[in-house]
Design a protein around this motif. Structure first.
Motif, PDB file in Angstrom:
ATOM      1  N   GLU A 192      -9.695   2.217  -8.779  1.00 48.28           N
ATOM      2  CA  GLU A 192      -9.965   3.269  -9.758  1.00 48.28           C
ATOM      3  C   GLU A 192     -11.431   3.653  -9.661  1.00 48.28           C
ATOM      4  O   GLU A 192     -12.245   2.928  -9.082  1.00 48.28           O
ATOM      5  CB  GLU A 192      -9.623   2.819 -11.175  1.00 48.28           C
ATOM      6  CG  GLU A 192     -10.473   1.698 -11.729  1.00 48.28           C
ATOM      7  CD  GLU A 192     -10.011   1.261 -13.121  1.00 48.28           C
ATOM      8  OE1 GLU A 192     -10.522   1.833 -14.100  1.00 48.28           O
ATOM      9  OE2 GLU A 192      -9.151   0.358 -13.213  1.00 48.28           O
ATOM     10  N   GLU A 247       0.431  -1.413  -1.489  1.00 51.87           N
ATOM     11  CA  GLU A 247       0.091  -0.747  -2.754  1.00 51.87           C
ATOM     12  C   GLU A 247      -1.155   0.108  -2.564  1.00 51.87           C
ATOM     13  O   GLU A 247      -2.163  -0.359  -2.043  1.00 51.87           O
ATOM     14  CB  GLU A 247      -0.163  -1.791  -3.847  1.00 51.87           C
ATOM     15  CG  GLU A 247      -0.470  -1.190  -5.200  1.00 51.87           C
ATOM     16  CD  GLU A 247      -0.791  -2.259  -6.235  1.00 51.87           C
ATOM     17  OE1 GLU A 247      -0.944  -1.894  -7.403  1.00 51.87           O
ATOM     18  OE2 GLU A 247      -0.923  -3.435  -5.867  1.00 51.87           O
ATOM     19  N   GLN A 248      -1.079   1.358  -2.978  1.00 55.33           N
ATOM     20  CA  GLN A 248      -2.244   2.222  -2.874  1.00 55.33           C
ATOM     21  C   GLN A 248      -2.928   2.419  -4.229  1.00 55.33           C
ATOM     22  O   GLN A 248      -3.993   2.988  -4.307  1.00 55.33           O
ATOM     23  CB  GLN A 248      -1.859   3.578  -2.278  1.00 55.33           C
ATOM     24  CG  GLN A 248      -1.961   3.609  -0.760  1.00 55.33           C
ATOM     25  CD  GLN A 248      -3.336   3.188  -0.252  1.00 55.33           C
ATOM     26  OE1 GLN A 248      -4.349   3.766  -0.606  1.00 55.33           O
ATOM     27  NE2 GLN A 248      -3.367   2.155   0.562  1.00 55.33           N
ATOM     28  N   GLU A 249      -2.283   1.954  -5.300  1.00 58.97           N
ATOM     29  CA  GLU A 249      -2.876   2.108  -6.620  1.00 58.97           C
ATOM     30  C   GLU A 249      -3.653   0.856  -7.009  1.00 58.97           C
ATOM     31  O   GLU A 249      -3.485   0.322  -8.109  1.00 58.97           O
ATOM     32  CB  GLU A 249      -1.783   2.415  -7.658  1.00 58.97           C
ATOM     33  CG  GLU A 249      -1.051   3.724  -7.413  1.00 58.97           C
ATOM     34  CD  GLU A 249      -1.993   4.934  -7.412  1.00 58.97           C
ATOM     35  OE1 GLU A 249      -2.914   4.967  -8.244  1.00 58.97           O
ATOM     36  OE2 GLU A 249      -1.798   5.823  -6.565  1.00 58.97           O
TER      37      GLU A 249
END
Length: 239
Positions: free
Chosen positions: A181, A176-178
């Motif tokens: 933030e 997962e790259q998300e």
């Protein structure tokens, strides 16, 4: 009126002024309206002390509108209560932010850096997550888990080929790259804690917050700090 009555009223008025400034309202604004503005703004510091502030307001109203024989206050605030309201006022006025606790030089990689270089850095530092740039563009986060997964998948390759693998190739196997933030340097510790709490509930236990001056990272110099779940004890201690 007793001296503690005067001290309490002064302390409450200071609290009133601090909350007014926090929600960008005129100090002459009714206290109830100020609290309504804080609720709409979802100010986390004020939310934390909401019960205490409501008690101070009720006591202020009691003291203002009720006296004994027209002279004595209906109640005499204690020294500890006055100290408490002053403490709450300070917490609201000077709540800690990302820039107070987490500004530091962030170790980062270029997308074309070699795995050999990555492993050398991981061996020297205690960090497990690193921002990755392609030129000046932020393209993701490299994690030690991603490195381990890449190595596991490359076991049948020649050792020299593995060493020459690039960060770009490692990012391709990250699940997962998300999981990060960007936040402003002025983000409060209360907001930071809430972000992590929400992400942990979602099962994203490796979530990372990147700190920037204006909540945007347009180039490498905009990245001025990083916060990971390992920093939660420090966040809680500074609330």
């Amino acid at each position: 009126m007793g001296s503690n009555y005067q001290h309490f009223m002064h302390a409450f008025n200071e609290l009133h002024n601090v909350i007014a400034k926090k929600v960008n309202r005129d100090p002459e604004t009714n206290f109830g309206e100020l609290m309504g503005a804080a609720a709409k703004k979802r100010d986390k510091v004020i939310e934390k002390y909401l019960n205490e502030i409501d008690f101070y307001r009720e006591l202020r109203n009691l003291l203002t509108h009720n006296t004994i024989n027209g002279d004595e206050a209906a109640a005499e605030p204690s020294n500890s209560l006055i100290t408490e309201i002053e403490m709450v006022t300070e917490k609201i006025k000077y709540s800690k932010t990302a820039k107070d606790l987490f500004l530091k030089k962030v170790r980062q990689f270029d997308i074309n850096d070699s795995l050999e270089n990555v492993l050398d850095v991981i061996n020297q530092v205690r960090y497990t997550q690193f921002p990755v740039f392609d030129g000046d563009k932020l393209v993701g986060i490299l994690s030690s888990i991603g490195v381990t997964k890449y190595l596991a998948q490359a076991m049948d390759k020649d050792i020299n080929a593995i060493k020459k693998a690039t960060v770009r190739q490692i990012l391709e196997v990250e699940d997962e790259q998300e999981f990060y933030e960007t936040i402003s340097e002025n983000t409060s510790v209360f907001d930071i804690e809430e972000i992590f709490s929400e992400r942990i509930k979602e099962g994203r236990t490796t979530y990372v917050l990147l700190v920037a001056k204006e909540k945007q990272i347009k180039n490498q110099n905009d990245l001025i700090g990083i916060i990971t779940p390992w920093d939660l004890p420090k966040i809680v201690a500074n609330k």
